[in-house]
Design an enzyme around this catalytic site. Structure first.
Site, mmCIF file in Angstrom:
data_model
loop_
_atom_site.group_PDB
_atom_site.id
_atom_site.type_symbol
_atom_site.label_atom_id
_atom_site.label_comp_id
_atom_site.label_asym_id
_atom_site.label_seq_id
_atom_site.Cartn_x
_atom_site.Cartn_y
_atom_site.Cartn_z
ATOM 1 N N GLY A 1 0.831 -1.195 0.000
ATOM 2 C CA GLY A 1 0.000 0.000 0.000
ATOM 3 C C GLY A 1 0.865 1.245 0.000
ATOM 4 C CB CYS A 2 0.156 4.651 1.184
ATOM 5 S SG CYS A 2 0.956 6.251 1.339
ATOM 6 C CG PHE A 3 5.933 5.219 -0.199
ATOM 7 C CD1 PHE A 3 5.319 6.413 0.102
ATOM 8 C CD2 PHE A 3 6.625 5.127 -1.396
ATOM 9 C CE1 PHE A 3 5.382 7.499 -0.749
ATOM 10 C CE2 PHE A 3 6.704 6.203 -2.266
ATOM 11 C CZ PHE A 3 6.074 7.401 -1.937
ATOM 12 C CD1 TRP A 4 4.270 8.786 2.350
ATOM 13 C CD2 TRP A 4 2.163 9.461 2.591
ATOM 14 N NE1 TRP A 4 4.056 9.792 1.448
ATOM 15 C CE2 TRP A 4 2.775 10.228 1.571
ATOM 16 C CE3 TRP A 4 0.834 9.717 2.911
ATOM 17 C CZ2 TRP A 4 2.089 11.235 0.882
ATOM 18 C CZ3 TRP A 4 0.159 10.710 2.231
ATOM 19 C CH2 TRP A 4 0.783 11.467 1.227
ATOM 20 C CE1 TYR B 19 -4.028 7.225 2.352
ATOM 21 C CE2 TYR B 19 -2.045 7.032 3.690
ATOM 22 C CZ TYR B 19 -2.935 6.495 2.777
ATOM 23 O OH TYR B 19 -2.728 5.226 2.289
#
Length: 176
Positions: free
Chosen positions: A10-13, A153
């Site tokens: 998913g999102c790397f954050w 987010y």
């Protein structure tokens, strides 16, 4: 001894923030890999047309943080049963994937995926892909959560993932 795993979930954050919570993690680099477009940018990867996944290269000290914990944390912080998505983040750039550097790492990744299959309902769709070129993401994406802790987010998506890792791996927390 330091080891680096390149993982996409998913999102790397989110992955970046969750790994930074663990003792023994020496560094996390948000990056793009698994695609064919040279020198991709965040904007390019977000289109889903580059073939790249948002990933992290997590470097850790195996004498402090066992590789099994790094990989079990990976399967804890994202849903490996969702194909080409994580929640509302949809596209191949958000796929669940592991990128081994060699055959030995591939075997370790396969074992971790098999362990995860025993605790996740449904079929694990995590791909194991040969590691190709890794492109570090832009500076604004490095350690994004620490730089933007109140961003929407981060609050809605990253915090719950970090909290899952913190709850399951309390013995390995950096601040414990």
């Amino acid at each position: 001894m330091s080891t680096t795993y390149v993982l996409a979930g998913g999102c790397f954050w989110c992955l970046d923030a969750a790994y930074r919570a663990l003792r023994g993690v020496e560094g996390v680099v948000s990056c793009y890999t698994g695609g064919s477009t040279p020198d991709p940018s965040y904007r390019m990867v977000c289109t889903g047309n580059t073939g790249h996944a948002e990933a992290v290269a997590v470097t850790f000290d195996e004498s402090v943080l066992p590789s099994s914990v790094v990989l079990d944390a990976f399967f804890t912080m994202h849903d490996p049963t969702q194909l080409n998505r994580q929640g509302n983040d949809v596209g191949t750039q958000y796929r669940s994937a592991m990128f081994p550097i060699d055959h030995a790492q591939r075997e370790i990744f396969e074992a971790a995926r098999n362990r995860a299959a025993t605790w996740w309902p449904g079929t694990i769709v995590t791909q194991i892909e040969a590691l190709g070129r890794v492109y570090p993401a832009e500076e604004e994406h490095q350690d994004f959560f620490a730089k933007n802790p109140t961003q929407g987010y981060c609050m809605a998506v990253a915090v719950p993932k970090v909290n899952k890792v913190r709850a399951r791996f309390v013995d390995y927390l950096a601040d414990a």
